[in-house]
Design a protein around this motif. Structure first.
Motif, PDB file in Angstrom:
ATOM      1  N   ILE A  98      -6.420   4.954   2.724  1.00 17.09           N
ATOM      2  CA  ILE A  98      -6.080   4.711   1.311  1.00 17.09           C
ATOM      3  C   ILE A  98      -7.211   5.192   0.403  1.00 17.09           C
ATOM      4  O   ILE A  98      -6.961   5.802  -0.647  1.00 17.09           O
ATOM      5  CB  ILE A  98      -5.782   3.214   1.085  1.00 17.09           C
ATOM      6  N   LYS A 150     -11.362  -1.752   0.278  1.00 23.40           N
ATOM      7  CA  LYS A 150     -11.334  -1.149  -1.064  1.00 23.40           C
ATOM      8  C   LYS A 150     -12.230  -1.891  -2.047  1.00 23.40           C
ATOM      9  O   LYS A 150     -12.901  -1.279  -2.885  1.00 23.40           O
ATOM     10  CB  LYS A 150      -9.892  -1.127  -1.576  1.00 23.40           C
ATOM     11  N   TYR A 185       0.844  -1.203   0.000  1.00 17.99           N
ATOM     12  CA  TYR A 185       0.000   0.000   0.000  1.00 17.99           C
ATOM     13  C   TYR A 185       0.880   1.253   0.000  1.00 17.99           C
ATOM     14  O   TYR A 185       1.235   1.770   1.071  1.00 17.99           O
ATOM     15  CB  TYR A 185      -0.905   0.024   1.243  1.00 17.99           C
ATOM     16  N   GLU A 230      -6.941   8.873   0.198  1.00 15.82           N
ATOM     17  CA  GLU A 230      -5.830   9.260  -0.674  1.00 15.82           C
ATOM     18  C   GLU A 230      -6.192   9.067  -2.155  1.00 15.82           C
ATOM     19  O   GLU A 230      -5.838   9.893  -2.998  1.00 15.82           O
ATOM     20  CB  GLU A 230      -4.577   8.437  -0.333  1.00 15.82           C
ATOM     21  N   ASP A 231      -6.922   7.974  -2.433  1.00 12.80           N
ATOM     22  CA  ASP A 231      -7.376   7.736  -3.811  1.00 12.80           C
ATOM     23  C   ASP A 231      -8.343   8.818  -4.262  1.00 12.80           C
ATOM     24  O   ASP A 231      -8.294   9.277  -5.409  1.00 12.80           O
ATOM     25  CB  ASP A 231      -8.043   6.360  -3.916  1.00 12.80           C
ATOM     26  N   GLU A 232      -9.245   9.218  -3.347  1.00 11.68           N
ATOM     27  CA  GLU A 232     -10.178  10.311  -3.647  1.00 11.68           C
ATOM     28  C   GLU A 232      -9.424  11.590  -3.959  1.00 11.68           C
ATOM     29  O   GLU A 232      -9.730  12.290  -4.931  1.00 11.68           O
ATOM     30  CB  GLU A 232     -11.117  10.554  -2.453  1.00 11.68           C
ATOM     31  N   ASN A 250       0.118   4.221  -0.540  1.00  8.56           N
ATOM     32  CA  ASN A 250      -0.573   5.379   0.045  1.00  8.56           C
ATOM     33  C   ASN A 250      -0.905   5.215   1.520  1.00  8.56           C
ATOM     34  O   ASN A 250      -1.700   5.971   2.066  1.00  8.56           O
ATOM     35  CB  ASN A 250      -1.876   5.654  -0.722  1.00  8.56           C
ATOM     36  N   ALA A 270      -6.368  11.834  -5.009  1.00  7.92           N
ATOM     37  CA  ALA A 270      -5.647  11.663  -6.281  1.00  7.92           C
ATOM     38  C   ALA A 270      -6.583  11.894  -7.465  1.00  7.92           C
ATOM     39  O   ALA A 270      -6.206  12.528  -8.458  1.00  7.92           O
ATOM     40  CB  ALA A 270      -5.034  10.268  -6.344  1.00  7.92           C
ATOM     41  N   LYS A 271      -7.829  11.374  -7.358  1.00  9.00           N
ATOM     42  CA  LYS A 271      -8.817  11.565  -8.429  1.00  9.00           C
ATOM     43  C   LYS A 271      -9.156  13.048  -8.601  1.00  9.00           C
ATOM     44  O   LYS A 271      -9.244  13.562  -9.716  1.00  9.00           O
ATOM     45  CB  LYS A 271     -10.089  10.779  -8.124  1.00  9.00           C
TER      46      LYS A 271
END
Length: 485
Positions: free
Chosen positions: A434, A147, A89, A437-439, A91, A441-442
């Motif tokens: 995570i 996830k 991981y 962090e993905d949000e 992130n 990044a998007k």
């Protein structure tokens, strides 16, 4: 010579622990990613150095090769935890991973020291390492599940049904131990279902309040939550009952933003506490012990009295490893491990341990505030509250700040159920981190695309303007020339 090394080591350990604790909070002031990485690497160096010093001292005092074996296994496991989280991981919150390892490290040092005098030396230390290895495995799997499983918010009554069924099994079939029905023993290992039900309870409340916060749904959710608490009260597992009550109250207030619900909950809880005091004899004993443990020394006050003696004996800098008598405290490896740590490693070390727990909670709240999904937001808040309130109950009980509730110090105390459930909680939090962090990044990618489009439009507009200007310029220049001619 050995005594001099032991005496010096306790100051080295305190300095290392204080430096680590300072870095837990200084990292929030770092503005650049490279600076954060340096702080996190420094934390790893401090933790492994502290571990090495502690185990060298214990080996010098006992001259038992098993201590070096436990040290080697522990160092490999913690190194593997840090590397695997970072590899699997990218992130992940490395501060939470470091804090998790540091708390387990402090616990393992004291459990190793305490288990030396067991009938089978270091038996509990080896078992605890097995629990840590299992916990790490679960902790690494859980973020993937968070996830992948998109319908977690839809399993509302599955969480409630499984949780209530598990608690009923304990209430009906478990054998009473120390005045409370806590769990079952399977192949020599104790299983305490209430540790895992806390997680299911948080998921149930989050899922239910995410669906609706109208009065009817709040009443239904409160009734199911009350069923959990009442079953725990009937099992006389009052520590777990109190944790669920406080967690529900905070989650309800945050979800609804209605102070009236919080006030009603506090009033109901206070009334239940008074009723419980008159119904259960052992609650009266715990309250009288809390008031004056020395007056009721032979009638239940022995534990708390020994705990206070240990903390007072250790003072600020501690007696040093194998220099005190922490094994004279009843259940020192589980409920009263904080007192054992304070005696041999000092109050400064113990206070740093509390601050590391607070640092974890700050990260949990940070995740809860920044994540956009209401269900995940409530889950992060609930698990964070569950964790920090358990820390408060444990330390408050052993220091006579509140009546003792018999709960363990997460990641520090000996115990398989406590270790596994806490590692699952940390795994869930990492999964939510995570997702956040993905949000981010998007959102960042979307912003970059929008900025790119804006730049392209601007450039196109400039090119168009330039073309028009170049076309019009000759016409403007031709007229004067004709006039000159």
């Amino acid at each position: 010579m050995v005594n001099i090394i032991v005496e010096l080591s306790k100051y080295i350990i305190i300095i290392l622990m204080a430096a680590y604790t300072f870095s837990c909070f200084s990292i929030f002031a770092q503005n650049y990613e490279d600076d954060e990485k340096r702080v996190l690497i420094r934390q790893n160096v401090l933790m492994f150095t502290l571990q090495l010093v502690a185990y060298i001292v214990m080996y010098l005092k006992t001259e038992d090769m098993k201590i070096l074996f436990i040290y080697a296994v522990q160092a490999i496991v913690f190194l593997a935890v840090i590397l695997l989280y970072n590899l699997i991981y990218p992130n992940v919150s490395r501060l939470v991973v470091n804090n998790m390892c540091m708390l387990m490290n402090a616990g393992m040092i004291m459990i190793t020291r305490l288990s030396y005098d067991n009938e089978v030396p270091f038996d509990n230390a080896i078992k605890q390492m097995i629990f840590i290895a299992l916990g790490v495995t679960f902790g690494l799997i859980v973020p993937i599940l968070i996830k992948k499983l998109k319908s977690l918010a839809d399993w509302t009554y599955i969480y409630a049904g499984v949780g209530v069924a598990a608690l009923l099994l304990v209430a009906v079939f478990a054998v009473s131990s120390g005045g409370a029905k806590l769990g079952f023993t399977v192949f020599g290992f104790g299983i305490q279902p209430s540790e895992f039900v806390k997680i299911l309870f948080v998921f149930y409340v989050a899922a239910s309040l995410k669906k609706s916060t109208n009065f009817k749904n709040v009443v239904i959710t409160t009734a199911v939550a009350a069923a959990h608490v009442l079953i725990l009260v009937l099992s006389t597992d009052l520590g777990a009952a109190l944790i669920l009550f406080v967690v529900y109250l905070i989650m309800l207030y945050v979800a609804t933003r209605k102070p009236l619900y919080a006030a009603a909950g506090i009033a109901a809880g206070s009334a239940a506490a008074v009723i419980g005091y008159h119904l259960f004899a052992h609650i009266k004993v715990r309250v009288s012990v809390w008031k004056d443990p020395f007056a009721s020394y032979s009638e239940g006050g022995y534990q708390v009295a020994q705990s206070l003696f240990a903390i007072g004996t250790g003072s600020w800098f501690g007696m040093g490893l194998f220099q005190g008598l922490p094994d004279s405290i009843p259940v020192a490896e589980t409920d009263f491990i904080f007192s054992a740590i304070a005696e041999e490693m000092g109050l400064i070390f113990a206070l740093c341990l509390i601050l590391i727990c607070v640092s974890c909670y700050v990260m949990f709240l940070n995740i809860a505030m920044e994540i956009r999904n209401q269900f995940y937001k409530l889950v992060a808040l609930g698990l964070g509250t569950c964790y920090i309130f358990q820390v408060f109950l444990t330390i408050g009980g052993v220091t006579k700040f509140i009546p003792s509730t018999g709960v363990t110090l997460p990641l520090v105390s000996y115990g398989g159920s406590s270790m596994l459930s806490t590692m699952i909680m940390f795994g869930i939090i990492q999964g939510l981190y995570i997702l956040r962090e993905d949000e981010e990044a998007k959102i960042e990618k979307r912003r970059e695309r929008e900025l790119r489009k804006e730049r392209e439009l601007r450039n196109e507009s400039r090119r168009t303007t330039k073309k028009k200007t170049t076309k019009e310029k000759p016409r403007f220049e031709e007229v004067p020339k004709q006039r000159i001619r």
